[in-house]
Design a protein around this motif. Structure first.
Motif, short mmCIF file in Angstrom:
data_model
loop_
_atom_site.label_atom_id
_atom_site.label_comp_id
_atom_site.label_asym_id
_atom_site.label_seq_id
_atom_site.Cartn_x
_atom_site.Cartn_y
_atom_site.Cartn_z
N GLN A 204 -18.27 -3.41 30.00
CA GLN A 204 -19.52 -3.23 30.74
C GLN A 204 -20.49 -2.35 29.95
OE1 GLN A 204 -20.81 -4.29 34.12
NE2 GLN A 204 -22.46 -3.62 32.75
N PHE A 205 -19.98 -1.39 29.20
CA PHE A 205 -20.82 -0.50 28.41
C PHE A 205 -21.25 -1.18 27.11
CE2 PHE A 205 -16.32 0.49 27.84
CZ PHE A 205 -16.16 0.30 26.48
N HIS A 206 -22.11 -0.52 26.36
CA HIS A 206 -22.64 -1.07 25.12
C HIS A 206 -21.98 -0.41 23.92
CE1 HIS A 206 -26.07 -3.47 26.63
NE2 HIS A 206 -26.05 -2.61 27.63
N PRO A 207 -21.03 -1.06 23.25
CA PRO A 207 -20.44 -0.46 22.05
C PRO A 207 -21.48 -0.19 20.97
CG PRO A 207 -19.14 -2.35 22.80
CD PRO A 207 -20.40 -2.34 23.59
N GLU A 208 -22.46 -1.08 20.86
CA GLU A 208 -23.45 -0.95 19.79
C GLU A 208 -24.39 0.25 20.00
OE1 GLU A 208 -25.62 -3.29 22.94
OE2 GLU A 208 -23.56 -3.07 22.22
N LYS A 209 -24.36 0.85 21.20
CA LYS A 209 -25.17 2.03 21.49
C LYS A 209 -24.30 3.28 21.67
CE LYS A 209 -28.87 -0.50 23.88
NZ LYS A 209 -29.63 -0.62 25.15
#
Length: 232
Positions: A204-209
């Motif tokens: 659900q979270f953004h690995p790229e951020k």
């Protein structure tokens, strides 16, 4: 004096890197996903080409914004069939943000219910917290044995969402192992932060951020892909 051994050409090292297609279905923020995967060691192609998406070692399904709009975009490029075909063959798929949400049966936003890809049972609904969206850094509750979060179980990840999956009712059929589910909490409301289910993984979270923690997560996922065998 003995000459130092020459390093392999960059092209050779690149050829040994896992190939990843980021599904280009019109979602925003895909360039940052591409850059993060490249930094993690992958050869990346941003495309909706069916043959390339099926042939790659890994497929990434990004998504931002509304559930129904993301589903419409995925269907428009035949992404549902690509994902289904890959999973049927045990070929890895990684969903990110709404790319996780669409793997569930349905999503309801602003009173409108839309069908998802139904890889997992459950529905995406509004977070029950005093402050939404859930935006910023948060810890997660990683399950024992997680390969995705190996070495980063205590780290924080970057979230941006107002909806989530708030229950898990999946019953695996033996001899298939039970999926590994990671949870997070915002404003007292618990929701699914990641799922590892055989070839299908999603966050659900953004690995790229998510800085170094996100980079390590992508490296962990890339480490699960089949890589070409170099000729001896």
């Amino acid at each position: 004096m003995t000459a130092a051994p020459l390093a392999p050409p960059a092209s050779a090292a690149q050829a040994d890197a896992p190939s990843v297609v980021v599904l280009d279905h019109g979602s925003g923020n895909v360039r940052s996903v591409v850059r993060a995967l490249e930094a993690a060691g992958a050869r990346v192609d941003l495309t909706a080409d069916r043959e390339k998406a099926l042939a790659a070692d890994g497929l990434v399904v990004p998504g931002v914004g509304a559930f129904a709009a993301t589903m419409a975009q995925i269907l428009a490029v035949g992404g549902d069939r690509i994902i289904e075909r890959r999973l049927a063959g045990g070929r890895p798929v990684l969903g990110i943000c709404v790319g996780l949400q669409v793997m569930f049966e349905a999503g309801t936003e602003h009173g409108t219910r839309a069908d998802g890809l139904a890889q997992w049972p459950g529905e995406v609904t509004a977070l029950q917290a005093a402050i939404v969206p859930h935006m910023g850094w948060n810890t997660v509750e990683a399950p024992a044995g997680s390969r995705l979060l190996a070495g980063i179980e205590e780290e924080r990840f970057y979230f941006v969402h107002s909806y989530g999956v708030r229950s898990w009712d999946f019953e695996p059929l033996p001899p298939m192992p039970a999926p590994l589910v990671t949870w997070a909490e915002h404003g007292g409301d618990r929701f699914i932060a990641a799922v590892e289910n055989g070839a299908l993984t999603a966050a659900q979270f953004h690995p790229e951020k998510s800085g170094q923690a996100g980079a390590r997560l992508l490296e962990n996922w890339l480490g699960t892909l089949r890589r070409p065998v170099s000729a001896s």
